[in-house]
Design an enzyme around this catalytic site. Structure first.
Site, mmCIF file in Angstrom:
data_model
loop_
_atom_site.group_PDB
_atom_site.id
_atom_site.type_symbol
_atom_site.label_atom_id
_atom_site.label_comp_id
_atom_site.label_asym_id
_atom_site.label_seq_id
_atom_site.Cartn_x
_atom_site.Cartn_y
_atom_site.Cartn_z
ATOM 1 N N SER A 56 0.842 -1.103 0.150
ATOM 2 C CA SER A 56 -0.112 -0.028 -0.043
ATOM 3 C C SER A 56 0.899 1.354 0.073
ATOM 4 O O SER A 56 2.051 1.269 0.270
ATOM 5 C CB SER A 56 -0.849 -0.026 1.261
ATOM 6 O OG SER A 56 0.084 0.208 2.393
ATOM 7 N N ASP A 93 -1.017 -1.504 -4.169
ATOM 8 C CA ASP A 93 -2.449 -1.738 -3.599
ATOM 9 C C ASP A 93 -2.978 -0.272 -3.235
ATOM 10 O O ASP A 93 -2.460 0.635 -2.780
ATOM 11 C CB ASP A 93 -2.394 -2.286 -2.295
ATOM 12 C CG ASP A 93 -3.561 -2.734 -1.786
ATOM 13 O OD1 ASP A 93 -4.537 -3.053 -2.722
ATOM 14 O OD2 ASP A 93 -3.814 -3.222 -0.458
ATOM 15 N N GLU A 145 -10.934 -0.142 -9.889
ATOM 16 C CA GLU A 145 -12.032 -0.388 -9.026
ATOM 17 C C GLU A 145 -13.214 0.345 -9.251
ATOM 18 O O GLU A 145 -13.365 1.574 -9.488
ATOM 19 C CB GLU A 145 -11.691 -0.162 -7.400
ATOM 20 C CG GLU A 145 -12.648 -0.601 -6.406
ATOM 21 C CD GLU A 145 -12.083 -0.600 -4.994
ATOM 22 O OE1 GLU A 145 -10.883 -0.741 -4.758
ATOM 23 O OE2 GLU A 145 -13.197 -0.058 -4.337
HETATM 24 P P1 13P Z 1 -8.248 -7.216 4.707
HETATM 25 O O1 13P Z 1 -8.305 -6.066 5.766
HETATM 26 O O2 13P Z 1 -9.480 -7.793 4.726
HETATM 27 O O3 13P Z 1 -7.147 -7.983 4.856
HETATM 28 O O4 13P Z 1 -8.351 -6.662 3.133
HETATM 29 C C1 13P Z 1 -6.959 -6.420 2.579
HETATM 30 C C2 13P Z 1 -7.059 -5.661 1.282
HETATM 31 O O5 13P Z 1 -8.208 -5.561 0.559
HETATM 32 C C3 13P Z 1 -6.020 -4.787 0.610
HETATM 33 O O6 13P Z 1 -6.301 -4.424 -0.656
HETATM 34 O O1 G3H Z 2 -6.248 -2.087 1.766
HETATM 35 C C1 G3H Z 2 -5.818 -1.754 2.893
HETATM 36 C C2 G3H Z 2 -4.685 -2.745 3.019
HETATM 37 O O2 G3H Z 2 -4.819 -3.574 4.254
HETATM 38 C C3 G3H Z 2 -3.576 -1.604 3.323
HETATM 39 O O3 G3H Z 2 -3.611 -1.127 4.521
HETATM 40 O O4 G3H Z 2 -2.595 1.217 4.230
HETATM 41 O O5 G3H Z 2 -2.699 0.241 6.498
HETATM 42 O O6 G3H Z 2 -1.049 -0.495 4.648
HETATM 43 P P1 G3H Z 2 -2.463 0.023 5.075
HETATM 44 ZN ZN ZN Z 3 -7.948 -3.216 -0.558
#
Ligand code: 13P
Ligand code: G3H
Ligand code: ZN
Length: 330
Positions: A56, A93, A145
């Site tokens: 992320s 992500d 998305e």
């Molecule tokens: P969770 O928080 O359910 O593990 O989802 C992770 C996610 O969608 C990361 O993009």
């Molecule tokens: O979609 C969210 C993921 O779990 C990433 O979380 O932004 O705290 O790293 P984060």
């Molecule tokens: Zn996500």
């Protein structure tokens, strides 16, 4: 500029084709530290699974973008050393700007997500298209998305979810050229997906959350036959990890996730990427808390990060073998 190909990574195109054909899903595990990365690679090598290592923007800030690039390259070499040349994708992500996506592509990512889901439809289309045009020049794959997931998405917080509108998906994919599409069918990010009050009790005494909008997934599949669909917010929130955390000084509230049977069913459909982050956080925290309580004199990080790594590896292997069905597909 570094190409992911020089790092030994692959994009997600072939992986997704095979997953849809084979009726399984590729694990997309978030990571931000060495122990998570080691556990993911160990599990995927042992189970012979392809994998998407995802980062992320928060993780990128935390771990440093240069280090991450070398960690991903290290993951490729580590897998080989463990005896298996598994396909590994390095994926951004929830990218929220063109600049962030471009920077990741320029630094060796093989796949990016541009998440314009909180924007008005036409703005989402324009932003996603811009990222696709840049990414495809370098054979980098792009996830878009449609529909909004509730919960925390990195720096973006969405209070309420909006299901994906199946009537939009064909137009979105055609206009943007995305390679995969994340949809919203009732999952959400984080550990607190459902409260016990929202659940019903089944014959085994297990709490079952309200059903996901599988009709939306089905309608999306009908509009986009054979197109790769992504499920975010797919942690199941293992109750044994929650209990271990709370038995060892933690203070988690009652937290219910997505039942694994539902993910297993989704993996047989066009859902070919399943995102899991929170479950790994729970497994890591549970193991560390237990060491701290069992042995308060311990202060060597290897003595608590080692058990944390083992516990995550066990979790990842379970997901691959028993939930996603990607074992043996590397
Ligand atoms: P969770 O928080 O359910 O593990 O989802 C992770 C996610 O969608 C990361 O993009
Ligand atoms: O979609 C969210 C993921 O779990 C990433 O979380 O932004 O705290 O790293 P984060
Ligand atoms: Zn996500």
């Amino acid at each position: 500029m570094v190409s992911y190909k020089e790092l030994g990574l692959v994009n997600s195109r072939e992986m997704f084709e095979k997953a849809i054909e084979g009726g399984y899903a590729i694990p997309a595990f978030n990571f931000n530290n060495m122990e998570q990365m080691q556990a993911i690679i160990q599990a995927c090598v042992e189970a012979s699974s392809p994998v998407i290592l995802q980062v992320s923007s928060g993780a990128r800030k935390y771990a440093n973008q240069t280090l991450l690039r070398y960690m991903a390259q290290g993951a490729v070499e580590y897998a080989k050393e463990l005896g298996k040349n598994i396909p590994i994708v390095l994926h951004l992500d929830h990218g929220d700007t063109f600049e962030l996506c471009k920077s990741c592509i320029d630094m060796g990512f093989s796949s990016v997500m541009i998440d314009g889901s909180s924007l008005p439809y036409e703005e989402n289309v324009a932003l996603t298209k811009r990222v696709v045009e840049y990414a495809h020049q370098f054979d980098v794959t792009v996830e878009g998305e449609l529909g909004v997931l509730a919960g925390i998405e990195d720096d973006v917080q969405a209070e309420a979810s909006t299901y994906t509108r199946p009537e939009d998906v064909e137009d979105f994919v055609k206009k943007t050229g995305v390679d995969s599409l994340a949809i919203s069918i009732g999952t959400s990010h984080g550990a607190y997906k459902f409260t016990p009050e929202q659940c019903t009790v089944n014959e085994d005494g297990k709490l079952v959350p309200p059903p996901l909008a599988f009709d939306v997934l089905k309608a999306v599949e009908e509009k986009l036959p054979g197109f790769p669909i992504v499920l975010h917010g797919s942690s199941s929130v293992p109750q044994d990890e929650v209990e271990t955390i709370n038995a060892n000084g933690g203070a988690l509230k009652a937290a219910i996730g997505i039942p694994e049977e539902w993910l297993r069913e989704s993996a047989k459909s066009a859902v070919c990427k399943i995102n899991i982050d929170s479950d790994s956080r729970l497994a890591m925290t549970a193991a560390i808390r237990k060491v701290f309580v069992d042995n308060p004199a311990e202060f060597d990080p290897r003595k608590y990060l080692g058990p944390a790594r083992d516990n995550m590896e066990k979790l990842y292997k379970h997901k691959i073998i028993n939930v996603l069905g990607s074992a043996g597909k590397a």
